[in-house]
Design an enzyme around this catalytic site. Structure first.
Site, mmCIF file in Angstrom:
data_model
loop_
_atom_site.group_PDB
_atom_site.id
_atom_site.type_symbol
_atom_site.label_atom_id
_atom_site.label_comp_id
_atom_site.label_asym_id
_atom_site.label_seq_id
_atom_site.Cartn_x
_atom_site.Cartn_y
_atom_site.Cartn_z
ATOM 1 N N GLU A 219 -1.232 65.319 31.318
ATOM 2 C CA GLU A 219 -2.078 64.148 31.119
ATOM 3 C C GLU A 219 -1.232 62.876 31.183
ATOM 4 O OE1 GLU A 219 -5.221 62.522 27.720
ATOM 5 O OE2 GLU A 219 -3.495 63.730 27.104
ATOM 6 N N LYS B 7 -12.113 63.319 31.006
ATOM 7 C CA LYS B 7 -11.894 63.723 29.617
ATOM 8 C C LYS B 7 -13.144 63.395 28.812
ATOM 9 C CE LYS B 7 -8.348 63.233 25.981
ATOM 10 N NZ LYS B 7 -7.080 62.543 25.637
ATOM 11 N N CYS C 267 -6.213 67.696 26.793
ATOM 12 C CA CYS C 267 -5.615 67.371 25.507
ATOM 13 C C CYS C 267 -6.611 67.467 24.349
ATOM 14 C CB CYS C 267 -4.973 65.989 25.592
ATOM 15 S SG CYS C 267 -3.688 65.667 24.348
#
Length: 285
Positions: free
Chosen positions: A44, A119, A153
């Site tokens: 990321e 995300k 993440c």
């Protein structure tokens, strides 16, 4: 079905041009190609390295400037995926859609196609400091090596979204990550292990290492790549196929056997996917 995955502990350091960035990316890609990887995972926010190039006043670029590199970023990774025949998860890159910024994972197919997954869960720093917007939908991606998902993440810390990915058919979750301290790193790592057990899937994760001294919120990085498995007899007892050395510039590689997942879902020591109590709590389809 078997597939080989490589995960890159990408070393962040100040650069002077996009060409320097491309040379570093190509180094990792060539290494993964030498290992005959089918999939390569970058971390990321690794393209924040481009912000260190700076402007005419020798000050670091801002997050608002990063989408200006999107075309070059896509062209580079499309070229490399075609040249190598590998599937490349190009970490995440910040893109602009309308007046909003999104942190988007990109899957570059060997035939030149590009798939995206924004995300879905945004950290306070991303919201307050970088004004990021969350994605609004989950996709899984069909490849000739099986079905995968890309959850970035913070996303992996939410069991519901990984359950949705599994319900949609994903056997491998690729989790590009970027954490700046031990606490954040272990949040992502421990929840990745939990997701492998709950859903009987593989999780491949990696993070940034090194630092960007001129780029706010990228001055510290704490990262490690790992390929994680369910905790059952066909797999390593600790659920770790391979892991890197903490905070080192390196790449790790492992082979995934999807047939082992199917076996433990049917007749493992525990069958967590099959035994979920949908009469007591909601399932996701």
């Amino acid at each position: 079905m078997k597939l080989r995955v490589s995960a890159i502990q990408y070393h962040l350091h100040t650069i002077q041009s996009f060409d320097e960035f491309a040379e570093q990316v190509e180094h990792y890609i060539k290494t993964a190609e030498e290992f005959s990887a089918d999939f390569v995972l970058f971390p990321e926010f690794f393209t924040t390295q481009l912000m260190s190039i700076g402007n005419e006043n020798k000050k670091a670029l801002t997050i608002e400037d990063l989408p200006d590199f999107t075309e070059q970023y896509r062209e580079l990774f499309i070229k490399l995926a075609k040249q190598t025949g590998m599937h490349i998860i190009g970490g995440t890159h910040v893109v602009r859609k309308g007046d909003k910024l999104y942190n988007v994972a990109h899957l570059f197919y060997p035939d030149g196609r590009v798939a995206e997954q924004a995300k879905l869960h945004i950290t306070p720093t991303e919201v307050n400091e970088w004004n990021m917007a969350p994605g609004d939908g989950l996709q899984v991606f069909e490849t000739d090596k099986g079905t995968i998902a890309m959850l970035t993440c913070y996303d992996i810390e939410f069991p519901e979204i990984v359950r949705m990915a599994k319900a949609k058919g994903a056997d491998v979750i690729f989790c590009p990550s970027c954490t700046d301290d031990r606490h954040g790193f272990h949040r992502v790592r421990y929840t990745s292990h939990a997701r492998t057990i709950e859903n009987q899937v593989y999780v491949v994760t990696t993070g940034t290492v090194g630092s960007l001294p001129t780029v706010d919120f990228m001055r510290a990085n704490f990262g490690q790549a790992a390929v994680l498995t369910p905790n059952d007899i066909p797999f390593p007892p600790r659920g770790i196929l391979v892991e890197g050395e903490l905070n080192h510039d390196m790449i790790v590689t492992a082979d995934l056997d999807l047939e082992l997942l199917y076996q433990v879902r049917e007749s493992g020591s525990v069958t967590t996917w099959r035994d979920r109590r949908t009469d007591l709590y909601t399932d996701w389809k």
